[in-house]
Design an enzyme around this catalytic site. Structure first.
Site, PDB file in Angstrom:
ATOM      1  N   HIS A  28      24.654  72.267 -49.086  1.00 34.25           N
ATOM      2  CA  HIS A  28      25.748  72.459 -48.135  1.00 34.25           C
ATOM      3  C   HIS A  28      25.793  73.910 -47.682  1.00 34.25           C
ATOM      4  CE1 HIS A  28      28.208  68.699 -49.461  1.00 34.25           C
ATOM      5  NE2 HIS A  28      26.976  68.409 -49.110  1.00 34.25           N
TER       6      HIS A  28
ATOM      7  N   GLU B  37      28.272  75.938 -47.554  1.00 32.65           N
ATOM      8  CA  GLU B  37      29.035  76.762 -48.495  1.00 32.65           C
ATOM      9  C   GLU B  37      28.177  77.153 -49.695  1.00 32.65           C
ATOM     10  OE1 GLU B  37      31.835  73.347 -47.137  1.00 32.65           O
ATOM     11  OE2 GLU B  37      29.687  73.689 -47.375  1.00 32.65           O
TER      12      GLU B  37
ATOM     13  N   CYS C   7      33.696  70.037 -49.415  1.00 25.67           N
ATOM     14  CA  CYS C   7      33.791  68.866 -50.288  1.00 25.67           C
ATOM     15  C   CYS C   7      34.161  69.321 -51.702  1.00 25.67           C
ATOM     16  CB  CYS C   7      32.456  68.121 -50.307  1.00 25.67           C
ATOM     17  SG  CYS C   7      31.156  68.992 -51.214  1.00 25.67           S
TER      18      CYS C   7
ATOM     19  N   CYS D 206      31.561  71.671 -53.448  1.00 33.41           N
ATOM     20  CA  CYS D 206      31.637  73.056 -52.968  1.00 33.41           C
ATOM     21  C   CYS D 206      32.931  73.735 -53.412  1.00 33.41           C
ATOM     22  CB  CYS D 206      31.500  73.091 -51.448  1.00 33.41           C
ATOM     23  SG  CYS D 206      29.838  72.642 -50.899  1.00 33.41           S
TER      24      CYS D 206
END
Length: 153
Positions: free
Chosen positions: A81, A83, A109, A112
């Site tokens: 991801h 992040e 999410c 993260c």
């Protein structure tokens, strides 16, 4: 006086959308930037780890092929991801992000969020929503300020 000068939030949100354009994900393009005292510490976009073939070179998106709904079975993805990549970039370059702000195109999410909590992020500003009630609950418990960004008309 120039009234068209963007606010800090506008400035960083425009940057995350530019960063998202580097994404190699076939499903969703996400960009992130970690900021402290209005200085950019790290950026990230979603995609496979460095040196690994992109999904487009591997016959497509595994999650699409398996009809995995958004927000589920994160382990069935070749990519990281945005992040996560921003946190990793900060670590690689020795930048402490403790006390920083994450700007992101999409609400993080739960995976993260757990990383952001342990990294010491204190504020999350995002544009697009993401249905993850556990992530919202954990941010509340960690006293992370969360705000959905909207462009002023």
């Amino acid at each position: 006086m120039n009234d068209s000068r963007p606010t800090w939030d506008e400035y960083f949100m425009e940057i995350v959308y530019l960063i998202a354009r580097r994404s190699t994900c076939l499903r969703r393009k996400v960009g992130a930037v970690i900021v402290k005292e209005n200085q950019i510490l790290a950026t990230g976009y979603n995609g496979v780890p460095s040196g690994i073939r992109h999904c487009s070179q591997q016959g497509g998106c595994l999650r699409e092929q398996l009809a995995v709904p958004s927000g589920q079975r994160h382990e069935l993805c070749r990519g990281l991801h945005a992040e996560q990549n921003a946190i990793i970039q900060a670590a690689v370059h020795g930048s402490s992000i403790k006390g920083g702000t994450l700007y992101c195109t999409t609400m993080p999410c739960i995976v993260c969020i757990k990383m952001l909590i342990n990294a010491g992020i204190k504020k999350v500003v995002f544009s697009e929503g993401y249905q993850d009630e556990l992530a919202k609950e954990m941010m509340d418990q960690a006293d992370i300020i969360i705000r959905q960004f909207s462009v002023k008309e």
